[in-house]
Structures are given as structure tokens and as C-alpha cells.
Design an enzyme around this catalytic site. Structure first.
Site: not given
Ligand code: UFG
Length: 334
Positions: A120, A144
Site C-alpha cells: 500500500t 496499517y
Molecule cells: N473522504 C471523504 N469522505 C468520505 C471518505 C473519504 O472526504 O466519506 C476523503 C478522505 O478524507 C481522503 C480521500 O477522501 O482525503 C480518500 O479517502 P479514502 O478513505 O477513499 O482512501 P484513503 O486515501 O484514506 O486510503 C487509501 C487506501 C488505503 C491506503 C491509503 C494510503 O484505501 O488502503 O490510501 O494513504 F492505506
């Protein structure tokens, strides 16, 4: 290139099930082991041997490797929710690091020649620069990312001492669904932006929360590099082909398109696909979110026989919505 039988751990999950489809489509023999803690049996294609169990069950894993003469393992099984990893770090080290240790040991004892590991972008933590190169600092900011990085290290050390090679693919933000509608994200407790927005678009949620509008980015929301799950699955097949052709080398690489999009740009794409815009509720920052994550993907493009087929946020969102509508229709039928 010899097509050895492949065991896919977590093959009933989101990314694993797409990898199973891609492997089958490319003519590989595949078997799946999954404990169904987050996955569902229905996304495993018919005819694929399915073993309901955990990779921590050594007797089971040994017998699968032995009976099916497994020559390669694609290892997706694990826990993946960043905030949950902060609350339950020991579960994450258990499911992602300790269980992987058992699997690698079983692979070594069973003579498996290639291991492809689901890693990841979280191994980089909050990077100092984007796009992130593979050699940049690995300083995870949550359990994680740390649990995945430890497994990468374990594979690296073990591959020196034992006769197998490995690949670690560091995914950026995986989204979308199989363009043929055979699999997608099921959504037991969804947390990912595009899945949540798709659920809102079909009326399963009243709105989408936008976590943070004061980041140092052009529109104030976080930037991510979204990759279509079927392109990612195809990259796994290409990586496995590479591993079988380069038995003395390992492969560690980013998987992303190298293009960043903000949360608001993603929601704009969702609105382009729907008649009614999805309601947005601006909220405070979610803890642990780095402002910007974008992959440097030159290594992926130069090393593997792979080209993106479904790049572009409109395609990703379109396939995610198609899948979500299918789930909604099915639920409505009961
Ligand atoms: N977000 C929102 N609203 C939501 C969900 C997400 O604004 O309801 C934002 C988050 O704050 C973030 C972006 O959308 O800024 C992306 O969020 P995600 O939860 O879709 O994904 P992440 O970037 O947090 O996580 C992903 C992978 C993980 C990995 C990570 C690396 O899913 O497995 O990238 O930082 F670890």
C-alpha cells in the site's frame, strides 16, 4: 513462461476477486482461500476451487499447496481500514504481519516459487514530495502501513535465504468495479470515498461528508491517485508473468496512474453520472489523512507488460455506480 497453479488469499474480497477474474481470463489455474470476514463467496467465479478458512490455519494452507501443486501465491488477505488500525493495532499486526509470516513459511516449506504481495501507499506515510518514488522514505504514520511494510521486509529477507522471488505492489487508491459486472465492492462498512459516493448516489446514504476543506491543495480537499481495480488486477497478472520470467529478481513498485484528483473533483465526476447531484456536507479533517498522495509510476510502465485500459475518473466512477445500482436492485428484490 510456465503457468503454475496460483493460490489467491483473500480472493473473495474486493481486489482479490478482481485478480482472480484477471488470472482466469489470462488462462491461469486459480484457487482461493478466504475466511469471508469481509469477502463474499458470490464474487468467486464458478469452477474456482474455494477454501473457507484463514491463512493462519497452517494445516489447511499446507494441504492446499501440496494438493494443488501451488507454484505462486497472490496474497491479498488482510485488514485494510486505516482508522481501525489505530484503534486495534494488535489485530493489524496479527492479520497483516503474523498471518503473512505463517503463509510465507508454508510457501517456503511447500516449494512455492513466487509470492505477490498486496502492499500500500500507506508505507510512505505523509510523503515530503509527490509524485512518490519507490525509493522515497518509508515512514508509515499508522499501524496499517507499518504492518504492511514489515511484511515487505520479511519477504525481502526470506527471498534471500529461500528459493522464491516476490513482488510487492504498493497500491494507491483503488476504486471502480469489473467492467463486465462480475465483481465490485460489497461494502460491509464502507469507508472509501468513491464507494461512499456511489452509495449516496443510489440513495443508500443521505450525503457524502467531505473530510477537510483547509488542506494546502488548490480546492482545499485531499488529493489522491485513483486507479481502476481491473487495471490493478491486470497489473498483478503482468507482475506474476514478470516474476516467473525473472526467478532471481524481486519487484517492488507503485501502482497508480500518476494523476492526482481532489475529493471535490471526484464528487464532480459522480455528479456527471447522475441526474441529481450528491449532497456534500463539509466537515473537519479526518485524522491521519495526508494532504496529497500521487504515485510515480514509471517503474510500473517500464517494467511490466501493462498499460491502463480503464484510466480516467469518469470510467472509474461509472463502473462503481453501475455495480452499486446492481447491488441496490438486488437488495430491493430482497
Ligand atoms: N473522504 C471523504 N469522505 C468520505 C471518505 C473519504 O472526504 O466519506 C476523503 C478522505 O478524507 C481522503 C480521500 O477522501 O482525503 C480518500 O479517502 P479514502 O478513505 O477513499 O482512501 P484513503 O486515501 O484514506 O486510503 C487509501 C487506501 C488505503 C491506503 C491509503 C494510503 O484505501 O488502503 O490510501 O494513504 F492505506
Amino acid at each position: 513462461m510456465s503457468k503454475v497453479p496460483v493460490l489467491v488469499t483473500g480472493g473473495a474480497g474486493y481486489i482479490g476477486s478482481h485478480a482472480v477474474l484477471a488470472l482466469k481470463d489470462a488462462g491461469w489455474h486459480v484457487a482461493v482461500i478466504d475466511d469471508l470476514s469481509t469477502g463474499t463467496r458470490e464474487v468467486v467465479p464458478e469452477g474456482v476451487p474455494f477454501y473457507h478458512g484463514s491463512i493462519a490455519e497452517r494445516v489447511l494452507v499446507d494441504s492446499i499447496i501440496d494438493e494443488l501443486k501451488i507454484g505462486a501465491i497472490m496474497h491479498f488477505a488482510g485488514s485494510i481500514v486505516v482508522p481501525e488500525s489505530v484503534e486495534k493495532p494488535l489485530d493489524y499486526y496479527s492479520n497483516n504481519t503474523v498471518a503473512s509470516h505463517g503463509l510465507v513459511e508454508a510457501a517456503v516449506d511447500g516449494g512455492v516459487k513466487h509470492i505477490l504481495f498486496s502492499s500500500t501507499a500507506a508505507v510512505y506515510g505523509a510523503p515530503e514530495r509527490v509524485p512518490i518514488e519507490e525509493e522515497d522514505a518509508k515512514l508509515p504514520i499508522n499501524p496499517y502501513g507499518a504492518s504492511k511494510l514489515m511484511t515487505e521486509r520479511m519477504l525481502s529477507d526470506a527471498s534471500v535465504a529461500h528459493p522464491f522471488n516476490y513482488g510487492a505492489l504498493r497500491y494507491f487508491n483503488v476504486a471502480g468495479a469489473d467492467p463486465k459486472g462480475r465483481s465490485g465492492q460489497i461494502g460491509k462498512g464502507s469507508t472509501h470515498l468513491i464507494k461512499i459516493a456511489a452509495e449516496a448516489a443510489v440513495g443508500k446514504r443521505p450525503h457524502v461528508s467531505v473530510y477537510g476543506t483547509d488542506y494546502p491543495t488548490p480546492d482545499g480537499t485531499c488529493i489522491r491517485d485513483y486507479i481502476h481495480v481491473s487495471d490493478l488486477a491486470a497489473a498483478h497478472v503482468a507482475a506474476l508473468e514478470w516474476l516467473t520470467g525473472h526467478p532471481d529478481d524481486n519487484l517492488v513498485m507503485n501502482c497508480g496512474y500518476g494523476k492526482g484528483l481532489s475529493v471535490l473533483e471526484v464528487l464532480d465526476a459522480v455528479d456527471r453520472h447522475t441526474n441529481m447531484p450528491v449532497k456534500r456536507v463539509m466537515e473537519g479533517r479526518r485524522s491521519g489523512d495526508p494532504p496529497e498522495l500521487v504515485a510515480a509510476n514509471a517503474k510500473l510502465l517500464e517494467t511490466l507488460d501493462w498499460r491502463p485500459e480503464y484510466a480516467g475518473i469518469d470510467r472509474i466512477v461509472g463502473d462503481a455506480l453501475e455495480w452499486e445500482r446492481k447491488l441496490a436492485e438486488r437488495n430491493a428484490r430482497g
